[in-house]
Scaffold this motif. Structure first.
Motif, PDB file in Angstrom:
ATOM      1  N   ILE A  23     111.033  -9.828  24.064  1.00 21.35           N
ATOM      2  CA  ILE A  23     110.632 -10.061  22.656  1.00 21.35           C
ATOM      3  C   ILE A  23     110.056 -11.476  22.383  1.00 21.35           C
ATOM      4  O   ILE A  23     108.995 -11.654  21.586  1.00 21.35           O
ATOM      5  CB  ILE A  23     111.765  -9.857  21.466  1.00 21.35           C
ATOM      6  N   SER A  24     110.714 -12.642  23.112  1.00 28.32           N
ATOM      7  CA  SER A  24     110.190 -13.997  22.431  1.00 28.32           C
ATOM      8  C   SER A  24     108.923 -14.350  23.543  1.00 28.32           C
ATOM      9  O   SER A  24     108.302 -15.164  23.256  1.00 28.32           O
ATOM     10  CB  SER A  24     111.329 -14.894  22.893  1.00 28.32           C
ATOM     11  N   HIS A  25     108.861 -13.418  24.656  1.00 21.65           N
ATOM     12  CA  HIS A  25     107.660 -13.955  25.457  1.00 21.65           C
ATOM     13  C   HIS A  25     106.770 -12.577  25.699  1.00 21.65           C
ATOM     14  O   HIS A  25     106.770 -11.819  26.642  1.00 21.65           O
ATOM     15  CB  HIS A  25     108.252 -14.292  26.762  1.00 21.65           C
ATOM     16  N   PRO A  26     105.984 -12.236  24.693  1.00 19.36           N
ATOM     17  CA  PRO A  26     104.987 -11.294  24.537  1.00 19.36           C
ATOM     18  C   PRO A  26     104.014 -11.082  25.631  1.00 19.36           C
ATOM     19  O   PRO A  26     103.129 -12.327  25.892  1.00 19.36           O
ATOM     20  CB  PRO A  26     104.330 -11.225  23.358  1.00 19.36           C
ATOM     21  N   THR A  27     103.954 -10.260  26.790  1.00 23.16           N
ATOM     22  CA  THR A  27     103.013 -10.036  27.743  1.00 23.16           C
ATOM     23  C   THR A  27     102.753  -8.474  27.662  1.00 23.16           C
ATOM     24  O   THR A  27     103.462  -7.806  27.212  1.00 23.16           O
ATOM     25  CB  THR A  27     103.412 -10.515  29.242  1.00 23.16           C
ATOM     26  N   TYR A  28     101.637  -8.240  28.589  1.00 27.45           N
ATOM     27  CA  TYR A  28     101.229  -6.739  28.617  1.00 27.45           C
ATOM     28  C   TYR A  28     102.268  -6.001  29.452  1.00 27.45           C
ATOM     29  O   TYR A  28     102.289  -4.711  29.346  1.00 27.45           O
ATOM     30  CB  TYR A  28      99.783  -6.557  29.388  1.00 27.45           C
ATOM     31  N   LYS A  29     103.332  -6.812  30.114  1.00 25.70           N
ATOM     32  CA  LYS A  29     104.175  -6.091  31.098  1.00 25.70           C
ATOM     33  C   LYS A  29     105.617  -5.889  29.939  1.00 25.70           C
ATOM     34  O   LYS A  29     106.439  -5.487  30.556  1.00 25.70           O
ATOM     35  CB  LYS A  29     104.702  -6.825  32.236  1.00 25.70           C
ATOM     36  N   SER A  30     105.527  -6.570  28.823  1.00 21.61           N
ATOM     37  CA  SER A  30     106.729  -6.408  27.959  1.00 21.61           C
ATOM     38  C   SER A  30     106.854  -5.246  27.290  1.00 21.61           C
ATOM     39  O   SER A  30     106.056  -4.658  26.606  1.00 21.61           O
ATOM     40  CB  SER A  30     106.533  -7.373  26.923  1.00 21.61           C
ATOM     41  N   PRO A  31     107.888  -4.182  27.616  1.00 18.50           N
ATOM     42  CA  PRO A  31     108.256  -2.952  27.089  1.00 18.50           C
ATOM     43  C   PRO A  31     108.205  -3.076  25.606  1.00 18.50           C
ATOM     44  O   PRO A  31     107.518  -2.056  24.957  1.00 18.50           O
ATOM     45  CB  PRO A  31     109.471  -2.508  27.588  1.00 18.50           C
ATOM     46  N   PHE A  32     108.798  -3.851  24.982  1.00 16.49           N
ATOM     47  CA  PHE A  32     108.866  -3.925  23.390  1.00 16.49           C
ATOM     48  C   PHE A  32     107.475  -4.301  22.966  1.00 16.49           C
ATOM     49  O   PHE A  32     106.996  -3.492  21.849  1.00 16.49           O
ATOM     50  CB  PHE A  32     109.762  -5.274  23.169  1.00 16.49           C
ATOM     51  N   TRP A  33     106.779  -5.072  23.486  1.00 14.13           N
ATOM     52  CA  TRP A  33     105.274  -5.286  22.926  1.00 14.13           C
ATOM     53  C   TRP A  33     104.157  -4.208  23.167  1.00 14.13           C
ATOM     54  O   TRP A  33     103.436  -3.888  22.348  1.00 14.13           O
ATOM     55  CB  TRP A  33     104.909  -6.841  23.261  1.00 14.13           C
ATOM     56  N   ARG A  34     104.587  -3.706  24.192  1.00 10.28           N
ATOM     57  CA  ARG A  34     103.700  -2.332  24.716  1.00 10.28           C
ATOM     58  C   ARG A  34     103.817  -1.209  23.645  1.00 10.28           C
ATOM     59  O   ARG A  34     103.016  -0.691  22.952  1.00 10.28           O
ATOM     60  CB  ARG A  34     104.165  -2.016  26.274  1.00 10.28           C
ATOM     61  N   LEU A  35     105.392  -1.217  23.282  1.00  9.94           N
ATOM     62  CA  LEU A  35     105.667  -0.068  22.029  1.00  9.94           C
ATOM     63  C   LEU A  35     105.002  -0.515  20.985  1.00  9.94           C
ATOM     64  O   LEU A  35     104.357   0.520  20.323  1.00  9.94           O
ATOM     65  CB  LEU A  35     107.084  -0.057  22.229  1.00  9.94           C
ATOM     66  N   MET A  36     105.055  -1.571  20.701  1.00 12.51           N
ATOM     67  CA  MET A  36     104.535  -2.285  19.400  1.00 12.51           C
ATOM     68  C   MET A  36     103.144  -1.956  19.329  1.00 12.51           C
ATOM     69  O   MET A  36     102.346  -1.354  18.245  1.00 12.51           O
ATOM     70  CB  MET A  36     104.775  -3.496  19.084  1.00 12.51           C
ATOM     71  N   ALA A  37     102.271  -2.325  20.399  1.00 11.45           N
ATOM     72  CA  ALA A  37     100.747  -2.257  20.326  1.00 11.45           C
ATOM     73  C   ALA A  37     100.437  -0.816  20.454  1.00 11.45           C
ATOM     74  O   ALA A  37      99.272  -0.397  19.796  1.00 11.45           O
ATOM     75  CB  ALA A  37     100.318  -3.154  21.533  1.00 11.45           C
ATOM     76  N   ILE A  38     100.786  -0.146  21.340  1.00 13.92           N
ATOM     77  CA  ILE A  38     100.558   1.390  21.308  1.00 13.92           C
ATOM     78  C   ILE A  38     101.119   2.010  19.939  1.00 13.92           C
ATOM     79  O   ILE A  38      99.899   2.866  19.524  1.00 13.92           O
ATOM     80  CB  ILE A  38     101.311   2.096  22.475  1.00 13.92           C
ATOM     81  N   SER A  39     102.114   1.552  19.471  1.00 17.96           N
ATOM     82  CA  SER A  39     102.309   2.491  18.105  1.00 17.96           C
ATOM     83  C   SER A  39     101.345   2.172  17.063  1.00 17.96           C
ATOM     84  O   SER A  39     100.896   2.891  16.295  1.00 17.96           O
ATOM     85  CB  SER A  39     103.713   1.792  17.624  1.00 17.96           C
ATOM     86  N   VAL A  40     100.972   0.753  16.776  1.00 16.22           N
ATOM     87  CA  VAL A  40     100.194   0.462  15.803  1.00 16.22           C
ATOM     88  C   VAL A  40      98.775   1.177  16.276  1.00 16.22           C
ATOM     89  O   VAL A  40      97.938   1.245  15.229  1.00 16.22           O
ATOM     90  CB  VAL A  40      99.768  -1.091  15.877  1.00 16.22           C
ATOM     91  N   MET A  41      98.218   0.956  17.212  1.00 14.00           N
ATOM     92  CA  MET A  41      96.950   1.513  18.090  1.00 14.00           C
ATOM     93  C   MET A  41      96.881   3.144  17.583  1.00 14.00           C
ATOM     94  O   MET A  41      95.941   3.477  16.904  1.00 14.00           O
ATOM     95  CB  MET A  41      96.673   1.495  19.239  1.00 14.00           C
ATOM     96  N   VAL A  42      97.833   3.839  17.752  1.00  9.88           N
ATOM     97  CA  VAL A  42      98.101   5.222  17.472  1.00  9.88           C
ATOM     98  C   VAL A  42      97.886   5.468  16.051  1.00  9.88           C
ATOM     99  O   VAL A  42      97.326   6.377  15.418  1.00  9.88           O
ATOM    100  CB  VAL A  42      99.201   6.110  18.218  1.00  9.88           C
ATOM    101  N   TRP A  43      98.737   4.831  15.207  1.00 10.17           N
ATOM    102  CA  TRP A  43      98.792   4.789  13.843  1.00 10.17           C
ATOM    103  C   TRP A  43      97.654   4.649  13.123  1.00 10.17           C
ATOM    104  O   TRP A  43      97.216   5.260  12.240  1.00 10.17           O
ATOM    105  CB  TRP A  43      99.976   3.919  13.287  1.00 10.17           C
ATOM    106  N   GLY A  44      96.806   3.670  13.652  1.00 12.23           N
ATOM    107  CA  GLY A  44      95.602   3.386  13.157  1.00 12.23           C
ATOM    108  C   GLY A  44      94.617   4.423  13.236  1.00 12.23           C
ATOM    109  O   GLY A  44      93.722   4.631  12.225  1.00 12.23           O
TER     110      GLY A  44
END
Length: 286
Positions: A23-44
């Motif tokens: 969570i403290s080191h966001p990268t494209y390989k981070s499962p948490f930030w992948r989940l957040m990014a994809i969730s926001v994208m689809v919600w949008g």
């Protein structure tokens, strides 16, 4: 016993440290930030291009499904699953010989090109999950857990994660030996995870997507809505695909009779199903 306790405690520490680092080191390989990014994208996409225009930005049970998303991806693994899974795996490894089980790879993918390893792993995993999904509908006591997922009355991206946490245990356990028979070691498994997470979110989204000719390969919202339909044409349901629709077409469980935009969702007698998270969690154990 003390040794297994050490394994459990190491799992708690290891997963906790992993979460903090992730969570403290966001990268494209981070499962948490992948989940957040994809969730926001689809919600949008749902907000700007809704299939069912009457649902609104915050559909029915939006916040409940959002909580399930965090609970099943973070809280449950941290509190219970990581420790139990590590202990169970060590117990199996140490005692498998006593049960007459020797888990050796039948196919070693490690010498194959990386892209082919990814493709084979993806196809095998998705086929196993398709069969497990069918079991959740056909085995009565498993269905009691799976009802949580089918209690969704309005579809949206986060409905992808509205499932009883015991389903994580079922899928992991039933996949363990089949996947253990394939020797693989991949550094790019996150590519599969990005793809499957995106398709899973889209399948449950309020979007009219079918992918054209690719609908015979990829599961999609227009197809998956019929899996959640209140009125099912077959006793155990239809359209069991997780990421791929391919298996449903191959094994004659595909069903798209018409536009399902306004189809009523749920299951028979779902009016008696609890509406809140704690009650849904204990429901299958009654």
């Amino acid at each position: 016993m003390e040794n297994y306790l050490d394994i459990a405690m190491d799992a708690y520490r290891g997963f906790g440290n992993y979460l903090i680092e992730d969570i403290s080191h966001p990268t494209y390989k981070s499962p948490f930030w992948r989940l957040m990014a994809i969730s926001v994208m689809v919600w949008g996409l749902e907000v700007f291009f809704p299939w069912r225009t009457g649902q609104g930005m915050f559909r029915k049970d939006f916040w409940l499904d959002g909580f399930y998303l965090f609970f099943n991806s973070i809280i449950f693994p941290l509190l219970i699953y990581a420790a139990v899974a590590n202990v169970a795996e060590q117990f199996f490894i140490r005692n498998s010989a006593a049960f007459g089980i020797t888990l050796r790879p039948l196919i070693n993918l490690q010498q194959w090109p990386n892209w082919l390893q990814l493709l084979v792993l993806f196809l095998v995993t998705d086929f196993i999950q398709w069969n497990i999904h069918r079991l959740l509908h056909r085995v009565s006591w498993l269905w009691q857990f799976h009802k949580v997922h089918h209690s969704v009355k309005e579809m949206g991206f986060a409905a992808h994660f509205r499932f009883h946490p015991m389903e994580i245990v079922f899928y992991s356990t039933l996949q363990y030996i089949p996947l253990g028979l394939i020797g693989f070691k991949l550094s790019d498994v996150f590519l599969i995870q990005i793809f499957t997470l995106t398709i899973g979110h889209l399948n449950h989204s309020n979007l009219a997507i079918s992918y054209g000719p690719l609908k015979y390969l990829l599961n999609n919202p227009v197809m998956h809505i019929w899996h959640h339909a209140y009125a099912q044409p077959r006793r155990y349901g239809v359209n069991f695909g997780i990421t791929l629709s391919l298996w449903d077409y191959l094994f004659a469980t595909a069903y798209i009779p018409k536009d399902g935009r306004d189809e009523t969702l749920g299951f028979i007698h779902d009016q008696a199903f609890p509406a809140k998270f704690p009650q849904q969690l204990i429901y299958p154990f009654h």
